[in-house]
Every structure is written in C-alpha cells, then in structure tokens.
Design a protein around this motif. Structure first.
Motif, PDB file in Angstrom:
ATOM      1  N   GLU A   1       0.774  -1.051  -0.217  1.00 38.57           N
ATOM      2  CA  GLU A   1      -0.105  -0.115   0.038  1.00 38.57           C
ATOM      3  C   GLU A   1       0.762   1.170  -0.032  1.00 38.57           C
ATOM      4  OE1 GLU A   1      -2.480  -0.353   3.569  1.00 38.57           O
ATOM      5  OE2 GLU A   1      -3.709  -1.986   2.602  1.00 38.57           O
ATOM      6  N   ASP A   2       1.985   1.353   0.748  1.00 35.83           N
ATOM      7  CA  ASP A   2       2.695   2.237   0.673  1.00 35.83           C
ATOM      8  C   ASP A   2       3.379   2.518  -0.594  1.00 35.83           C
ATOM      9  OD1 ASP A   2       2.297   2.791   3.448  1.00 35.83           O
ATOM     10  OD2 ASP A   2       4.147   1.929   4.303  1.00 35.83           O
ATOM     11  N   MET A   3       3.825   1.555  -1.294  1.00 39.21           N
ATOM     12  CA  MET A   3       4.345   1.498  -2.577  1.00 39.21           C
ATOM     13  C   MET A   3       3.582   1.994  -3.740  1.00 39.21           C
ATOM     14  SD  MET A   3       7.572   0.600  -2.458  1.00 39.21           S
ATOM     15  CE  MET A   3       7.984   0.040  -4.183  1.00 39.21           C
ATOM     16  N   ALA A   4       2.431   1.855  -3.341  1.00 43.61           N
ATOM     17  CA  ALA A   4       1.158   2.164  -4.233  1.00 43.61           C
ATOM     18  C   ALA A   4       1.117   3.763  -4.028  1.00 43.61           C
ATOM     19  CB  ALA A   4      -0.068   1.369  -4.218  1.00 43.61           C
ATOM     20  N   ASP A   5       0.931   3.956  -2.806  1.00 44.22           N
ATOM     21  CA  ASP A   5       0.823   5.502  -2.444  1.00 44.22           C
ATOM     22  C   ASP A   5       1.790   6.457  -3.175  1.00 44.22           C
ATOM     23  OD1 ASP A   5      -1.468   5.059  -1.323  1.00 44.22           O
ATOM     24  OD2 ASP A   5      -0.764   5.130   0.794  1.00 44.22           O
ATOM     25  N   LYS A   6       3.257   5.875  -2.950  1.00 44.32           N
ATOM     26  CA  LYS A   6       4.301   6.816  -3.445  1.00 44.32           C
ATOM     27  C   LYS A   6       4.431   6.668  -4.752  1.00 44.32           C
ATOM     28  CE  LYS A   6       6.887   5.753   1.081  1.00 44.32           C
ATOM     29  NZ  LYS A   6       7.977   5.102   1.630  1.00 44.32           N
ATOM     30  N   SER A   7       4.119   5.716  -5.631  1.00 45.31           N
ATOM     31  CA  SER A   7       4.218   5.568  -6.896  1.00 45.31           C
ATOM     32  C   SER A   7       3.066   5.983  -7.704  1.00 45.31           C
ATOM     33  CB  SER A   7       4.777   4.430  -7.343  1.00 45.31           C
ATOM     34  OG  SER A   7       3.825   3.261  -7.119  1.00 45.31           O
ATOM     35  N   ALA A   8       1.952   6.103  -7.398  1.00 39.52           N
ATOM     36  CA  ALA A   8       0.563   6.495  -7.759  1.00 39.52           C
ATOM     37  C   ALA A   8       0.262   5.376  -8.683  1.00 39.52           C
ATOM     38  CB  ALA A   8       0.696   7.989  -8.586  1.00 39.52           C
ATOM     39  N   GLN A   9       0.508   4.175  -8.337  1.00 41.45           N
ATOM     40  CA  GLN A   9       0.374   2.899  -9.153  1.00 41.45           C
ATOM     41  C   GLN A   9      -0.421   1.917  -8.256  1.00 41.45           C
ATOM     42  OE1 GLN A   9       3.353   2.008 -12.282  1.00 41.45           O
ATOM     43  NE2 GLN A   9       4.619   2.668 -10.548  1.00 41.45           N
ATOM     44  N   ALA A  10      -1.181   1.048  -9.110  1.00 38.71           N
ATOM     45  CA  ALA A  10      -1.952   0.092  -8.164  1.00 38.71           C
ATOM     46  C   ALA A  10      -0.988  -1.235  -7.950  1.00 38.71           C
ATOM     47  CB  ALA A  10      -3.210  -0.399  -8.904  1.00 38.71           C
ATOM     48  N   ILE A  11      -0.213  -1.220  -6.752  1.00 39.98           N
ATOM     49  CA  ILE A  11       0.529  -2.005  -6.620  1.00 39.98           C
ATOM     50  C   ILE A  11       0.042  -3.070  -5.404  1.00 39.98           C
ATOM     51  CG2 ILE A  11       2.948  -2.632  -5.517  1.00 39.98           C
ATOM     52  CD1 ILE A  11       3.838   0.049  -6.885  1.00 39.98           C
ATOM     53  N   ARG A  12       0.295  -4.112  -5.490  1.00 40.70           N
ATOM     54  CA  ARG A  12      -0.298  -5.262  -4.475  1.00 40.70           C
ATOM     55  C   ARG A  12       0.552  -6.635  -4.439  1.00 40.70           C
ATOM     56  NH1 ARG A  12      -3.169  -9.301  -7.118  1.00 40.70           N
ATOM     57  NH2 ARG A  12      -4.001  -8.584  -9.296  1.00 40.70           N
ATOM     58  N   LEU A  13       0.274  -7.346  -3.349  1.00 40.98           N
ATOM     59  CA  LEU A  13       0.689  -8.610  -3.623  1.00 40.98           C
ATOM     60  C   LEU A  13       0.020  -9.516  -4.583  1.00 40.98           C
ATOM     61  CD1 LEU A  13       1.910  -7.750  -0.794  1.00 40.98           C
ATOM     62  CD2 LEU A  13       1.686  -9.979   0.080  1.00 40.98           C
ATOM     63  N   PRO A  14       0.583 -10.391  -5.189  1.00 38.99           N
ATOM     64  CA  PRO A  14      -0.208 -11.313  -6.086  1.00 38.99           C
ATOM     65  C   PRO A  14      -1.131 -12.191  -5.182  1.00 38.99           C
ATOM     66  CG  PRO A  14       2.185 -12.169  -5.870  1.00 38.99           C
ATOM     67  CD  PRO A  14       2.076 -10.808  -5.082  1.00 38.99           C
ATOM     68  N   SER A  15      -2.222 -12.633  -6.115  1.00 38.87           N
ATOM     69  CA  SER A  15      -3.192 -13.765  -5.324  1.00 38.87           C
ATOM     70  C   SER A  15      -2.469 -15.063  -5.229  1.00 38.87           C
ATOM     71  CB  SER A  15      -4.396 -13.829  -6.100  1.00 38.87           C
ATOM     72  OG  SER A  15      -4.262 -14.347  -7.376  1.00 38.87           O
ATOM     73  N   GLN A  16      -3.121 -16.112  -4.554  1.00 44.35           N
ATOM     74  CA  GLN A  16      -2.566 -17.478  -4.465  1.00 44.35           C
ATOM     75  C   GLN A  16      -2.482 -18.038  -6.021  1.00 44.35           C
ATOM     76  OE1 GLN A  16      -4.935 -20.270  -2.489  1.00 44.35           O
ATOM     77  NE2 GLN A  16      -3.054 -21.515  -2.219  1.00 44.35           N
ATOM     78  N   ARG A  17      -3.613 -17.596  -6.668  1.00 45.97           N
ATOM     79  CA  ARG A  17      -3.472 -18.350  -8.265  1.00 45.97           C
ATOM     80  C   ARG A  17      -2.497 -17.756  -9.084  1.00 45.97           C
ATOM     81  NH1 ARG A  17      -5.472 -16.402 -12.727  1.00 45.97           N
ATOM     82  NH2 ARG A  17      -6.180 -14.586 -11.651  1.00 45.97           N
ATOM     83  N   GLU A  18      -2.192 -16.348  -8.815  1.00 45.12           N
ATOM     84  CA  GLU A  18      -1.335 -15.673  -9.666  1.00 45.12           C
ATOM     85  C   GLU A  18       0.060 -16.050  -9.261  1.00 45.12           C
ATOM     86  OE1 GLU A  18      -3.499 -11.446 -10.106  1.00 45.12           O
ATOM     87  OE2 GLU A  18      -2.385 -11.673  -8.506  1.00 45.12           O
ATOM     88  N   VAL A  19       0.288 -16.207  -8.012  1.00 48.11           N
ATOM     89  CA  VAL A  19       1.699 -17.072  -7.618  1.00 48.11           C
ATOM     90  C   VAL A  19       1.799 -18.457  -8.322  1.00 48.11           C
ATOM     91  CG1 VAL A  19       3.186 -17.829  -5.544  1.00 48.11           C
ATOM     92  CG2 VAL A  19       1.821 -15.755  -5.574  1.00 48.11           C
ATOM     93  N   LYS A  20       0.677 -19.160  -8.208  1.00 49.10           N
ATOM     94  CA  LYS A  20       0.947 -20.538  -8.720  1.00 49.10           C
ATOM     95  C   LYS A  20       1.237 -20.608 -10.379  1.00 49.10           C
ATOM     96  CE  LYS A  20      -2.074 -23.170  -5.649  1.00 49.10           C
ATOM     97  NZ  LYS A  20      -3.388 -24.113  -5.599  1.00 49.10           N
ATOM     98  N   SER A  21       0.809 -19.424 -10.986  1.00 51.85           N
ATOM     99  CA  SER A  21       1.000 -19.360 -12.459  1.00 51.85           C
ATOM    100  C   SER A  21       2.403 -19.195 -12.613  1.00 51.85           C
ATOM    101  CB  SER A  21       0.189 -18.296 -13.056  1.00 51.85           C
ATOM    102  OG  SER A  21       0.846 -16.954 -12.515  1.00 51.85           O
ATOM    103  N   LEU A  22       3.191 -19.133 -11.869  1.00 54.33           N
ATOM    104  CA  LEU A  22       4.702 -18.880 -11.915  1.00 54.33           C
ATOM    105  C   LEU A  22       5.582 -20.031 -11.993  1.00 54.33           C
ATOM    106  CD1 LEU A  22       5.740 -15.701  -9.647  1.00 54.33           C
ATOM    107  CD2 LEU A  22       4.926 -15.759 -12.326  1.00 54.33           C
ATOM    108  N   THR A  23       4.692 -21.246 -11.473  1.00 55.66           N
ATOM    109  CA  THR A  23       5.636 -22.717 -11.057  1.00 55.66           C
ATOM    110  C   THR A  23       5.981 -23.137 -12.294  1.00 55.66           C
ATOM    111  OG1 THR A  23       4.134 -22.864  -8.967  1.00 55.66           O
ATOM    112  CG2 THR A  23       5.184 -24.680 -10.009  1.00 55.66           C
ATOM    113  N   GLU A  24       7.129 -23.754 -12.549  1.00 53.93           N
ATOM    114  CA  GLU A  24       7.661 -24.497 -13.598  1.00 53.93           C
ATOM    115  C   GLU A  24       7.582 -25.949 -13.439  1.00 53.93           C
ATOM    116  OE1 GLU A  24       8.920 -23.220 -16.342  1.00 53.93           O
ATOM    117  OE2 GLU A  24       8.637 -20.977 -15.659  1.00 53.93           O
TER     118      GLU A  24
END
Length: 218
Positions: free
Chosen positions: A126-149
């Motif tokens: 949230e702090d990073m999002a406020d400072k950069s004016a971008q929609a920054i967040r932690l990835p969801s569990q499904r999004e993290v799983k999508s990285l698995t090789e």
C-alpha cells in the motif's frame, strides 16, 4: 472291579469313535517347488514396470541450471527495461525482484529482500502504491501458482525472469477462507502452496502492478 469297569468303559468309547478318511496330500518334488518359485518371480518382475509407470521418478534439474542452458525460454513473459515482466493477455506486471531489492542494468537484483508478516507486507504494498501512484499489490495465490515451472525446481521459477528467486516460502495476497489469523504462502522449491500459514510469520514476497491489458504487440 475298577479294572473291569475301566476296561468296559474303554471298549464302550471305542465304539463311538468315527474314523475320518485321510485326504492324501500330493507330494511336491523339489523340482516342482523350484519351478513354482521361478514362475512367481517371473510374474512379479513382469508386473513391476506397470506398477512403476504410475509414478514419476525423474530427477529434475535446478531451474538455475535449466534456464542457463535455455536463455531464450522466458515462460511466456516479455521483459521490460525497468525490471518488470508481463505476459500477453494479462493486466498485471510482475516486479522481477523480490520486495526490497532493485533491478540493475546487469539484469540482476541488488539489495536484500524484506521479510515481513502478512499484514506488514500488505501495508508495504500500500505504501509503494501511494508513493508511486500505481496499483501495486501482492499477487493472489492463483497468480503465484501461475509462475510455477514443471520442468525444474529449486526454485521452481524461471530464474531468467526472476534472477533473485530462491527456494523459500513467499507470501501471496490471499487469506484463509474462514480463519482470520492465517494466509496463503507458496514454497518455491517446487511450487507447493498452503493457506495455513500464520500471518505473523515473516516471509519475503513479490509485488505486481495492475496495468492495462497487455498484448504481444504492446
């Protein structure tokens, strides 16, 4: 008299004895027994490959080794010059370095990743999002799983895309479905995830930026 009574009782009981015919047991020769053992052994070894076929005993290489030999493989990502990675058809961009590190011109990550509790990690994003004016967040569990090789492990991430990836637990932004003290983490060694992680546990994490839908021509 007692002798006569005993003899009489013995004879009387003998009349009640019923003799059962003995079933003859076939005699097994040594050669027959040996042949049976060989046949059983043959059946065992003949069936063994079928039993093992359901299991995967491949020894997977480390992803650092796997992708160093295949530098052209980016797991569908397009890399930007500012340390982000995007996939066509997705409206998010991944920070290639864990939170707390920065991407360098040498295509590596510098600094030390931060390890925070789940709530602290959410506030960090949230702090990073406020400072950069971008929609920054932690990835969801499904999004993290999508990285698995699936072709490598230790860690099961593309180390050409995420150069500082290590075999460790990392936070996702997803929480347990009914317990407020638990959240979801992923163990990057082979991509296993759980939503039974205590929120007070200090773990590293990646961040994503929500952007417009990305196409391969963007």
């Amino acid at each position: 008299m007692w002798a006569f009574f005993g003899e009489h009782l013995h004879k009387k009981n003998l009349k009640r004895v019923v003799t059962m015919p003995m079933l003859s047991r076939p005699h097994l020769s040594l050669s027959t027994t040996f042949s049976a053992k060989r046949f059983a052994r043959f059946i065992l070894f003949a069936a063994l490959p079928f039993g093992l076929s359901a299991c995967d005993f491949r020894i997977l290489p480390s992803c650092a080794e796997y992708f160093s030999e295949r530098p052209e493989l980016l797991s569908g990502f397009s890399l930007t010059g500012n340390g982000l990675a995007r996939r066509p058809g997705e409206a998010i961009a991944w920070a290639r370095c864990p939170a707390g590190m920065r991407f360098t011109n040498q295509q590596t990550c510098a600094g030390t990743p931060v390890t925070l509790s789940f709530d602290q990690a959410q506030r960090y994003a949230e702090d990073m999002a406020d400072k950069s004016a971008q929609a920054i967040r932690l990835p969801s569990q499904r999004e993290v799983k999508s990285l698995t090789e699936r072709s490598c492990l230790n860690p099961a991430l593309n180390t050409k895309v995420f150069p500082a990836a290590a075999s460790e637990k990392i936070w996702s932004g997803s929480e347990h479905w009914f317990r407020s003290d638990l959240a979801c983490s992923s163990y990057t060694y082979e991509g296993q995830s759980t939503c039974n992680e205590a929120k007070t546990t200090a773990l590293p994490f990646f961040l994503i930026i929500e952007q417009e839908l990305f196409t391969s021509g963007s």
